[in-house]
Design an enzyme around this catalytic site. Sequence first.
Site, mmCIF file in Angstrom:
data_model
loop_
_atom_site.group_PDB
_atom_site.id
_atom_site.type_symbol
_atom_site.label_atom_id
_atom_site.label_comp_id
_atom_site.label_asym_id
_atom_site.label_seq_id
_atom_site.Cartn_x
_atom_site.Cartn_y
_atom_site.Cartn_z
ATOM 1 N N CYS A 39 0.870 -1.176 0.000
ATOM 2 C CA CYS A 39 0.000 0.000 0.000
ATOM 3 C C CYS A 39 0.905 1.223 0.000
ATOM 4 O O CYS A 39 2.110 1.127 0.162
ATOM 5 C CB CYS A 39 -0.855 0.004 1.259
ATOM 6 S SG CYS A 39 -1.776 -1.511 1.473
ATOM 7 N N ASN B 182 1.134 -0.151 6.174
ATOM 8 C CA ASN B 182 1.496 -0.986 5.034
ATOM 9 C C ASN B 182 2.193 -2.212 5.590
ATOM 10 O O ASN B 182 3.056 -2.100 6.454
ATOM 11 C CB ASN B 182 2.431 -0.228 4.088
ATOM 12 C CG ASN B 182 2.889 -1.097 2.914
ATOM 13 O OD1 ASN B 182 2.158 -1.999 2.506
ATOM 14 N ND2 ASN B 182 4.076 -0.849 2.413
ATOM 15 N N GLU C 63 -0.764 -10.133 -17.431
ATOM 16 C CA GLU C 63 -0.920 -9.168 -16.333
ATOM 17 C C GLU C 63 -1.620 -7.888 -16.772
ATOM 18 O O GLU C 63 -2.173 -7.173 -15.940
ATOM 19 C CB GLU C 63 0.416 -8.852 -15.664
ATOM 20 C CG GLU C 63 1.403 -8.071 -16.463
ATOM 21 C CD GLU C 63 2.651 -7.745 -15.640
ATOM 22 O OE1 GLU C 63 2.555 -7.523 -14.422
ATOM 23 O OE2 GLU C 63 3.741 -7.710 -16.228
HETATM 24 C C1 AGP Z 1 6.340 -7.435 -13.883
HETATM 25 O O1 AGP Z 1 5.714 -6.841 -15.007
HETATM 26 C C2 AGP Z 1 5.530 -7.316 -12.626
HETATM 27 N N1 AGP Z 1 5.198 -5.978 -12.359
HETATM 28 C C3 AGP Z 1 6.152 -8.056 -11.460
HETATM 29 O O2 AGP Z 1 6.306 -9.403 -11.840
HETATM 30 C C4 AGP Z 1 7.532 -7.535 -10.966
HETATM 31 O O3 AGP Z 1 8.531 -7.830 -11.918
HETATM 32 C C5 AGP Z 1 7.873 -8.274 -9.666
HETATM 33 O O4 AGP Z 1 6.894 -7.946 -8.708
HETATM 34 C C6 AGP Z 1 9.259 -7.933 -9.113
HETATM 35 O O5 AGP Z 1 9.318 -6.576 -8.797
HETATM 36 P P1 AGP Z 1 10.766 -5.930 -8.485
HETATM 37 O O6 AGP Z 1 11.579 -6.047 -9.733
HETATM 38 O O7 AGP Z 1 10.460 -4.513 -8.117
HETATM 39 O O8 AGP Z 1 11.381 -6.705 -7.348
#
Ligand code: AGP
Length: 604
Positions: A2, A97, A484
Amino acid sequence: MCGIFAYAGPGNCAEVIINGLKSLEYRGYDSWGIALKTKNNIELKKSVGKVSEATELEAVKAYAGIGHTRWATHGNVSIENSHPHTDSEKRIYVVHNGIIENVAELRKFVSGDRFYSKTDTEIIPKLIARLLNRYSFPAAVKEVVGKLRGNFAFVAIDRDSNYLVAARNGSPIVAALNRNKFYISSDLQSLVPYTDKAFLMNDGEMAIYNLDDSSVEFYNFLDRKEIIKVQENYSVQFGDCRRGDFKHFMLKEIFEQPVRLRQTFEVNVTDFDIRFAQPLGAGIFKDINRIVIIACGTSWHAGLVAEYWLESLVRMPVEVEYASEFRYRSPVLSADTLIIAISQSGETADTIAGIKEAKELGARVLSVCNVPGSTIARISDATVFTQAGPEIGVASTKAFTTQLEMLFLLTLYLAQYRQKISPKDVINYLKNLAEIPEKMERVLGKTEQIIKIMEAHYTVSNALFLGRGVNYPIALEGALKLKEISYIHAEGYPAAEMKHGPIALIDRHMPTVFICIRDQSYEKVLSNIQEVKARNGIVIAVANDNDKRITELADHVIFIPETIVELSPFLTVVPLQMLAYYIADKRGCDIDKPRNLAKSVTVE
Ligand code: AGP
């Protein structure tokens, strides 16, 4: 995950908080709430939906306030469950959060209180309120925070005393004081319009702001000691955070990739010699004999690509792990293991936990991150930063390709350090890498063709993405992008794996996207394409310019320029990003803020 934003000071409190929450909506946006401290009361407004509707609060004469934009963890999306939460007397208000794991145990301290929400957060103001007959508000918060278990960050405000109190334990939060204006936020980027210095808070720390004299004190609630903190200049490269003429941030960020790749290259390579902008420290690679890459989502896909590079050029064993699995798996690590953690946000809870686990087991941690000052950047032994700039779209695009670039530079650097490749080879690889942005621009010029493919197939319910070798992770990434943002079910597989099951799915309704470039597996992939066509499947192929054979087989072909095979992922991923974008746009999806997702997953 959040977003928290709080402000105390002159001017229009509601406006400052609303703007802060808007810049935090990438962290969650299913509901929002703001509590404003006025002369004699606290005005509360909460709503389901996006914070843009909050402007009516700007008429309230307030001198402090706390705000929250929510991504539901405990309790469904509803006004009752949105933050801020309060006690029975409506005196203490809290935005939070993370997750409080010992709520059930804590409820015995507030027996008799009626809970109106299904959230874990509501326990916090109720616990604080119970102590106000014996403690001041700040002292009551200090008592309560020591009882909480789990990853959390929260801010509390009191109707009857002039303090704003924040606490951090596992979820990100920063504080900033600019003369008589005090800010608290979940990230640094949202503070850019107000200040370029901030207190980077660590786990176990509390900030206690006194509204009467605009002073702030810090306290470590783990060892119950006052602490001194100084504001740091955060050199966070924030490019233009506006969408400009693009319909969505994601489209802007797809088209921004060549520029960001050039910047990332220029910052880390001088005269075709790798000189990382952030010194790695002499010891980071010393006596390393094994690499374990940990990441989530798209960053995990970048790790899979790096595995091919590292094993082929450095000749070292590499494993790629989902951070969420790695941290619970009792991994076998030792001092000769290098952990490479990949994270765009630097705040992904599972990756942070994986890093902490690895360090406890004696491994060194090198991170590839896009946000200076983020938690991962601060807890790693060394960090190299991508120059992607802020990535607003939840679906990662420019962060991914700049991650690839940093990982390739690290591969070359390590291969040279271990004398596995010659300086001449390094220069040759770097020259090929330097040509990628221009070649990528040519791929970005294929919009019309990709829109035609979208028009033919945007109504499908399923899709397969297949690739081999270093492009197998790109098949996974293409599938993730489509699912997604367009909510179409899509799966990525190694192309050879199709005949071990997925081929059963092939029929005239199922599009299969093949990455079929001229590499060692080209002929094999052509056979896989024929297997799909023999079952009336639809084939969309990403292939090299002037490939005549593919046009005889595939229903649609997106041609990309040639490059050395190792670097082909930079070019093969772009048509898949664009295809996902145009399909999602045609289907009317909320591309920059897809349902149920958030940009930074700061919960486990
Ligand atoms: C990818 O398009 C998504 N938004 C998600 O899988 C993202 O890559 C994942 O949550 C990891 O995030 P980060 O690279 O900020 O750790």
